[in-house]
Design a protein around this motif. Structure first.
Motif, PDB file in Angstrom:
ATOM      1  N   GLU A 613       0.859  -1.187   0.000  1.00 20.84           N
ATOM      2  CA  GLU A 613       0.000   0.000   0.000  1.00 20.84           C
ATOM      3  C   GLU A 613       0.892   1.232   0.000  1.00 20.84           C
ATOM      4  O   GLU A 613       1.753   1.397   0.871  1.00 20.84           O
ATOM      5  CB  GLU A 613      -0.900   0.026   1.233  1.00 20.84           C
ATOM      6  N   ILE A 671      -2.542   1.239 -12.990  1.00 14.64           N
ATOM      7  CA  ILE A 671      -2.886   1.560 -11.607  1.00 14.64           C
ATOM      8  C   ILE A 671      -4.303   2.116 -11.540  1.00 14.64           C
ATOM      9  O   ILE A 671      -4.735   2.875 -12.404  1.00 14.64           O
ATOM     10  CB  ILE A 671      -1.870   2.547 -11.006  1.00 14.64           C
ATOM     11  N   SER A 674      -8.095   3.796  -6.761  1.00 15.51           N
ATOM     12  CA  SER A 674      -8.099   3.360  -5.362  1.00 15.51           C
ATOM     13  C   SER A 674      -6.697   3.067  -4.836  1.00 15.51           C
ATOM     14  O   SER A 674      -6.464   3.092  -3.629  1.00 15.51           O
ATOM     15  CB  SER A 674      -8.973   2.112  -5.203  1.00 15.51           C
ATOM     16  N   ALA A 675      -5.761   2.782  -5.742  1.00 18.12           N
ATOM     17  CA  ALA A 675      -4.387   2.473  -5.325  1.00 18.12           C
ATOM     18  C   ALA A 675      -3.459   3.675  -5.430  1.00 18.12           C
ATOM     19  O   ALA A 675      -2.297   3.599  -5.019  1.00 18.12           O
ATOM     20  CB  ALA A 675      -3.836   1.324  -6.174  1.00 18.12           C
TER      21      ALA A 675
END
Length: 730
Positions: A613, A671, A674-675
């Motif tokens: 993350e 990507i 949300s990331a």
């Protein structure tokens, strides 16, 4: 010209010329600027840069292709600033491809700002000088006694003023001033440069108006698909053309013999129909059999195995050899040995390749979303046997480029098909075509050895770089310069090179070369810092040392002071050295490319299953003394950072049996929102000319991410994309 000041997508060359010549009563300024960088005298011409209508409306041509980098906004901003008009008066218009008027027109290398900063300021300044001269003559006063503001000339002593619109006709009769004698604005007086301005096309984009190549419509147009062999360059052995022609709406189906140059017209089968869907359905019926090809046995696995083999043998040649590397490594207190690798990458621009072409009366008219129109013109002319001047190109907005549209294979395909069928044709690639027939970022392998002494200094660095190429020459975008950092900063440094042949087409991808080299160099520096027991930021600052400038400006210069400045800034802003919870880490990386100095810090959390993350990214940037459009600058930096993260985490193109395996976003993921982490950017304003921003922010984020993962897990990332499986501790 449309009511909004733009040329309709179906406008012909004749329409554009008529519009310019017919705009009577206004001032139109043009300065023929040398295509090769040499200065040329200013001459008044039609349809070049600036036009001012009697009502005061100002149209400014954006000379370079717009690929999403915002150049259609920022280049006219430079002219408008020195012209001294309000931005709200300005309409930005995409220039046609015309090297005789504009010199070289291309989008690449983050070069637009450094190449045009001075010359376009002078374009605007010359226009302002001519308008002032027109007013001064009319009032019988010295031009030096007049000032300008917001499109109005003022004579303060008498209280007289005149709008640019009222002066336009008179100014058009005056000679252009000597560009070298112009007095340009003091930056403290800038009203447009340095102001955040949204891209001029944004309203049209978000409301779905036709702007892109894929939107072009020409009367009588047909639609085409073009299928090429999975193995790059293989010829057609057989195809069921009659089955394709039997599909309702299909007009033509034929084999294109093509050639052997991977960046030219390759063999394939074209299907042309009344609609793209009909052409696509006809293509499905072709049942093509492809001939054998010499590169059909190549694979990513084979390249990697060969790289290891070559690394153990004598290199093809030594590119640089400073000091005594072997002796330094033998005498080092600690040594590190590591092998790094990175894969082929696709550009994955969201608008697949497309082009509309018409052949009539021995000439081509082409509507192309291209980053580099002039080589496309030359390719079409050479392949189809016409003169360069008989190929006219409308530069249409690109739905992303990232280097892919520097190549013009899709342009020559459309032109060939249009000439064959005798009607305007729009060629559209499928997503699978786009991903399986890219000019990929080259794969590469680095076999490194490094050593540090008792003081924690790097005393030796050896890199055996195994890359792609033949006959002693690098493949396209597969090289590494002999002066690449840390060369010149390590006393004992050797760079050996070996090459292996490759049938996979390669080419520049955003921050070519640097997007891979930074990963290797900055990751290995981190390994040496760890071996020395040193803080990674302090270790890098010590490596940069107190040198100000290394190398020759304009050739291989590296300003260590500027790099140290952005490194210190990003360390401060990120709170470098603060304590983080278990499973979290900070990583740092820096890189110099495209004249920009960037350092970046990434914070990550790594879960027990290896999932990464991204918490936040900090960027320190030095691109000179001026940021033309801060809004656009942040867009470019944030896009670059997200591109780099996406490449590091998920992206690779695998070659099997001579062909690309990946074909769409299901197996080549980008990507997701949300990331995407928050990105905080800080600029160092240095006393240097402004430079571009489209690329240099990308390279440092990849090693910064990998180094952050090491800080969080103790596990090194030496091969991309990152394999979460090796990070898991659960």
């Amino acid at each position: 010209m449309a009511a909004d000041g733009t040329f309709p997508l179906s406008a012909s060359r004749r329409d554009i010329l008529k519009t310019g010549v017919g705009a009577g009563g206004g001032l139109m300024l043009g300065f023929a600027l040398a295509g090769k960088g040499a200065a040329q005298a200013a001459t008044a011409k039609l349809n070049t840069y600036v036009s001012i209508a009697p009502d005061g409306a100002v149209s400014i041509m954006a000379k370079n292709p717009e690929v999403g980098q915002g150049i259609k906004t920022s280049l006219p901003m430079i002219i408008a600033e020195e012209l001294d008009v309000d931005w709200e008066q300005v309409k930005s218009v995409q220039a046609p491809s015309d090297p005789a008027l504009y010199g070289r027109q291309f989008a690449g290398g983050s070069a637009a700002t450094p190449l045009h900063w001075d010359e376009l300021r002078r374009v605007g300044g010359a226009g302002r000088a001519m308008l002032v001269a027109a007013a001064a003559q009319g009032w019988g006063v010295p031009a030096a006694d007049c000032t300008t503001a917001s499109g109005v000339v003022h004579h303060k002593a008498s209280g007289r003023k005149a709008t640019y619109g009222s002066l336009a006709a008179k100014a058009a009769t005056l000679p252009a001033p000597d560009l070298k004698t112009l007095t340009l604005k003091d930056p403290k007086d800038y009203k447009i440069i340095g102001r955040s301005i949204a891209q001029v096309d944004t309203p049209a984009i978000v409301t779905g108006k036709p702007l892109f190549g894929i939107d072009v419509v020409v009367p009588g147009m047909l639609y085409a698909t073009f299928e090429k062999a999975p193995v790059f360059g293989a010829k057609v052995a057989s195809a069921d053309l009659e089955a394709a022609k039997a599909v309702k709406g299909v007009r033509h189906a034929f084999v294109v013999e093509g050639g052997t140059s991977l960046d030219g017209l390759l063999p394939g089968v074209a299907v042309v129909a009344d609609s793209w869907w009909a052409a696509r359905k006809g293509r499905d019926k072709l049942n093509i059999k492809w001939a054998e090809h010499p590169t059909s046995g190549q694979s990513s696995r084979g390249f990697a195995a060969k790289a290891v083999e070559l690394s153990k043998a004598a290199p093809l040649r030594t590119e640089r050899n400073d000091g005594d590397v072997d002796g330094a490594l033998k005498g080092a207190v600690k040594t590190v040995e590591a092998a790094y690798a990175y894969p082929f990458l696709s550009h994955a621009n969201l608008e697949p390749q497309n082009c509309t072409a018409q052949f009539k009366d021995g000439k081509f008219e082409i509507w192309a979303p291209t980053q580099n129109p002039q080589p496309g013109r030359e390719l079409v002319a050479k392949t189809l046997g016409v003169k360069n001047e008989d190929v006219y190109i409308h530069m249409v907005r690109c739905g992303g480029g990232f280097g892919r549209r520097l190549m013009n294979d899709y342009m020559v395909e459309a032109a060939w098909i249009a000439k064959q069928v005798g009607a305007p044709v729009k060629l559209i690639w499928t997503r699978e075509d786009d991903m399986r027939h890219d000019f990929y970022r080259p794969a590469g392998w680095h076999f490194l050895q490094g050593g540090v002494d008792a003081k924690g200094d790097i005393v030796g660095w050896k890199d055996h770089f195994v890359s792609l190429g033949e006959n002693g020459q690098f493949g396209r975008s597969a090289g590494m310069a002999a002066h690449e950092f840390p060369a010149r900063f390590v006393p004992n440094y050797r760079y050996d090179l070996s090459l292996m042949p490759c049938g996979v087409p390669t080419g520049p991808l955003r921050a070519p070369g640097s997007n891979a080299i930074a990963f290797v160099v900055q990751s290995f520096i981190d390994e040496l810092a760890h071996a020395a027991g040193a803080d990674p930021v302090a270790f890098r600052l010590k490596l940069l040392g107190d040198k100000c400038l290394v190398g020759v400006v304009g050739r291989d210069a590296y300003d260590a002071g500027r790099m140290a400045g952005v490194l210190k800034l990003v360390a401060e802003k990120s709170g470098w050295g603060r304590k983080l919870p278990k499973g979290s880490g900070l990583g740092v990386g820096f890189h110099f490319s495209h004249l920009g100095y960037f350092a970046e810090v990434v914070e990550v959390k790594v879960a027990g299953d290896g999932a990464v993350e991204l918490v936040k990214v900090w960027v320190g940037a030095d691109v000179g003394r001026q940021i033309i459009n801060p809004f656009g600058a942040l867009n470019q930096i944030e896009g670059s950072v997200l591109d780099g993260i996406s490449e590091a985490l998920t992206q690779q193109v695998t070659i099997e049996n001579g062909a690309a395996v990946q074909s769409n976003f299901n197996d080549y993921p980008l990507i997701r929102i949300s990331a995407a982490p928050p990105i905080e950017t800080h600029f160092v304003k240095s006393d240097n000319s402004p430079t571009g921003l489209g690329e240099p922010a990308l390279p440092p984020v990849i090693p910064a991410l990998c180094n952050a993962i090491f800080a969080a897990t103790g596990k090194r990332i030496r091969q991309l994309p990152i394999d979460a499986a090796i990070l898991g501790t659960a």
